[in-house]
Design a protein around this motif. Structure first.
Motif, short mmCIF file in Angstrom:
data_model
loop_
_atom_site.label_atom_id
_atom_site.label_comp_id
_atom_site.label_asym_id
_atom_site.label_seq_id
_atom_site.Cartn_x
_atom_site.Cartn_y
_atom_site.Cartn_z
N ALA A 49 4.90 -7.50 -5.12
CA ALA A 49 4.46 -7.95 -3.80
C ALA A 49 5.33 -7.34 -2.69
CB ALA A 49 4.48 -9.47 -3.72
N ALA A 50 6.63 -7.24 -2.95
CA ALA A 50 7.52 -6.64 -1.96
C ALA A 50 7.17 -5.17 -1.75
CB ALA A 50 8.97 -6.78 -2.41
N ARG A 51 6.86 -4.46 -2.83
CA ARG A 51 6.47 -3.06 -2.72
C ARG A 51 5.19 -2.91 -1.88
NH1 ARG A 51 9.72 1.08 -4.81
NH2 ARG A 51 7.85 2.17 -5.52
N VAL A 52 4.23 -3.78 -2.14
CA VAL A 52 2.97 -3.71 -1.39
C VAL A 52 3.22 -4.01 0.09
CG1 VAL A 52 0.70 -4.76 -1.08
CG2 VAL A 52 1.55 -4.27 -3.38
N ALA A 53 3.97 -5.09 0.36
CA ALA A 53 4.19 -5.50 1.75
C ALA A 53 4.95 -4.43 2.53
CB ALA A 53 4.95 -6.83 1.80
N MET A 54 5.99 -3.86 1.91
CA MET A 54 6.74 -2.81 2.60
C MET A 54 5.87 -1.58 2.84
SD MET A 54 9.63 -4.19 3.15
CE MET A 54 8.81 -5.79 3.14
N GLY A 55 5.02 -1.25 1.86
CA GLY A 55 4.13 -0.11 2.04
C GLY A 55 3.11 -0.34 3.14
N VAL A 56 2.56 -1.55 3.20
CA VAL A 56 1.60 -1.87 4.26
C VAL A 56 2.27 -1.79 5.63
CG1 VAL A 56 0.23 -3.74 5.27
CG2 VAL A 56 0.07 -3.26 2.83
#
Length: 581
Positions: A79-86
């Motif tokens: 989830a952290a990877r997705v949020a940072m990417g977004v």
């Protein structure tokens, strides 16, 4: 707006999102299994003294707990990877859109709010993305699954769950409803703080020169105090949430124990089932609290998403043509024609420029002079299409600039703005803005022509001398000469000098113009100048008065035929005589 924004930027991370959801599902199911296993141990193992069953179920509980922990860690990481990417993608999108804006859009938004939207507003959306992915599956499944598992343990206590859930939802809903207008006001007030701070930092010399430190401090304090007040109001509402949740949770637990004890005493319920029921009740209420935490973030993120969307959905008035035209390679490269040009600023009652027509050809210098506010800088900005004409046409190499690809147009133009600006980096990195592949020899040659090689050579690290943001660690004259050198490195077909020699003394100005002549012999040079001495040798001088051309010709011709130009020359002669005297 928030849903559309997230959907668009989550699309590249579809696979990772699915991984998050699957891991969350496994962890949630594991959390629902544990209370039942605990109830089995109490009812069958402890009550009957079956130590073997206790060890077996205990080992299973440890295994389930380990699976839950591992999957939760994995889900949080993903989830952290997705949020940072977004967040990265949204920031990049806003940045790219702002770079495409003309001066009109930049003026409508303003720099402070654009900075806030690309930092704080993106952060709000990013945090909501992370929290939603972490709790998106856990909260609803835990809540619904907890209700099912609790009723499975004992149907008679279901009214307690219903009362607790309704009370918690009503309380949280009221808090969130009160927060929405506060979040909207908070983001606007943050814009105001950034605007005032930016003004005070940029104008610190003016503030000190007029001894306005106290007034500016009071102005900032008032805005900052208002932001603090709004933040405290939000904090007060947030502070109500957790005590309210804990109160409802504890009252519900007391109610379950009270009524459950009577059912145990009556033989209608087992002790293990009561323990499991309490665990499920806590899980249900915790899931509602988790969902509420995400819900409290939605209003602020929604406001931020609207602000970000306003930037992303704003198209520049300087648009790229669908089928850009390529200039004729056999034509006269660098020729500029202005044909009956009018220009009006958005919202202005009258045009700034009226019926401007002239031609600038390669190998010649065209100068533009006039009084303050006559439209000289505005006219120059129309050539590289920093703004589009209201009427008429600006033509480069026989093609209307609105039909040229912006990159094609800008590669032909080298501009030195009225207010020179340097970027943080080194002397070399600033000069290579015009040509990233320029050699050190080419940089030194440009510096020599711009009369800047002497002071750059005096730096211990030469071309690698650090330049602060805006070029604040060099003088105004040095900054001006570095900007001229930057334009020379690009070797464009058209040079635009917007009052670029005013910061130079007369001798440096004369040497620079003499050095420029051989370099710009085959280029078109258009100069906006205040000093007549700077443009006295120009092949063509355009005189503007209140946005209209009132004279065109050489210096000698205009002295005889153009009274406004003659007046400008006489006024400067008087000033020079006064200075000498």
């Amino acid at each position: 707006m928030l849903v559309r924004l997230l959907t668009r930027h989550l699309r590249p991370y579809t696979g990772l999102v699915i991984v998050v959801l699957v891991l969350q599902l496994i962890a949630t199911i594991a959390s629902l299994v544990l209370p039942t296993l605990n109830a089995d141990i109490i009812d069958d193992g402890v009550a009957k003294g079956d130590t073997r069953l206790i060890w077996e179920l205990g080992a299973i509980m440890l295994g389930v707990s380990a699976v839950q922990a591992v999957t939760q860690i994995g889900a949080t990481w993903a989830a952290a990877r997705v949020a940072m990417g977004v967040g990265r993608d949204i920031r990049a999108g806003v940045f790219d859109r702002v770079l495409s804006f003309s001066s009109r859009e930049l003026g409508e938004f303003g720099a402070p709010t654009l900075i806030t939207r690309n930092t704080n507003d993106v952060q709000q959306v990013q945090q909501l993305t992370f929290m939603s992915l972490v709790m998106l599956v856990a909260a609803p499944i835990t809540g619904v699954g907890g209700v099912i598992m609790a009723i499975r343990q004992d149907v008679g206590l279901w009214p307690l769950i219903a009362v607790a859930v309704v009370a918690l939802l009503l309380g949280m809903g009221l808090v969130i409803w009160r927060m929405v207008p506060l979040f909207r006001a908070q983001q606007k007030q943050l814009d105001a703080v950034n605007r005032i701070l930016r003004e005070q930092i940029s104008g610190v010399r003016v503030v000190r020169a007029f001894t306005r430190e106290r007034e500016e401090t009071d102005r900032f304090r008032a805005t900052n105090t208002e932001l603090t007040r709004i933040g405290l109001n939000v904090g007060d509402l947030m502070a109500l949430m957790f005590p309210m949740v804990m109160l409802i949770m504890n009252l519900s637990s007391v109610g379950v124990i009270w009524f459950g004890a009577h059912r145990v005493e009556a033989g209608q319920m087992e002790v293990g089932s009561l323990t499991a029921y309490i665990s499920y009740l806590i899980q249900i209420l915790m899931s509602i609290m988790m969902a509420t935490m995400v819900a409290t973030m939605i209003p602020r993120a929604g406001v931020s998403a609207e602000r970000i969307g306003a930037v992303l959905q704003t198209d520049s008035t300087v648009t790229t043509p669908t089928n850009p035209v390529r200039p004729d390679p056999e034509g006269l490269a660098g020729r500029v024609d202005l044909r009956d040009v009018d220009f009006t600023y958005p919202g202005a009652e009258a045009a700034v420029l009226h019926d401007i027509s002239f031609r600038a050809t390669p190998g010649t210098t065209t100068a533009i002079v006039g009084g303050t506010g006559s439209g000289k800088t505005t006219l120059l900005r129309l050539i590289p299409r920093l703004a589009d004409v209201t009427d008429g046409a600006v033509v480069v190499d026989g093609v209307d600039v609105r039909d040229l690809a912006p990159a094609d147009l800008w590669s032909r133009v080298g501009i030195v703005p009225q207010r020179p600006y340097l970027f943080s980096g080194t002397v070399a990195s600033n000069l290579r803005f015009g040509n990233p592949d320029a050699t050190d020899e080419e940089l030194w040659e440009a510096l020599r022509i711009a009369q800047a090689d002497d002071f750059v050579g005096s730096f211990a690290d030469g071309l690698e001398h650090p330049i602060a943001q805006g070029g604040t660690n060099v003088s105004g004259g040095q900054r001006q000469r570095l900007c001229i050198a930057r334009a020379l490195v690009a070797r464009p077909e058209i040079y635009l000098f917007d009052d670029s020699f005013s910061a130079l003394d007369l001798s440096t100005d004369a040497r620079l113009r003499a050095a420029l002549r051989p370099v710009t012999r085959e280029a078109t040079v258009i100069v906006v100048a205040q000093r007549v001495s700077t443009i006295v040798d120009a092949e063509q001088i355009i005189v503007l008065d209140e946005g209209r051309v009132v004279g065109t010709g050489t210096h000698a011709q205009l002295l005889e035929t153009c009274p406004p130009y003659a007046e400008i020359v006489r006024s400067q002669e008087h000033v020079t005589a006064g200075e000498v005297g």
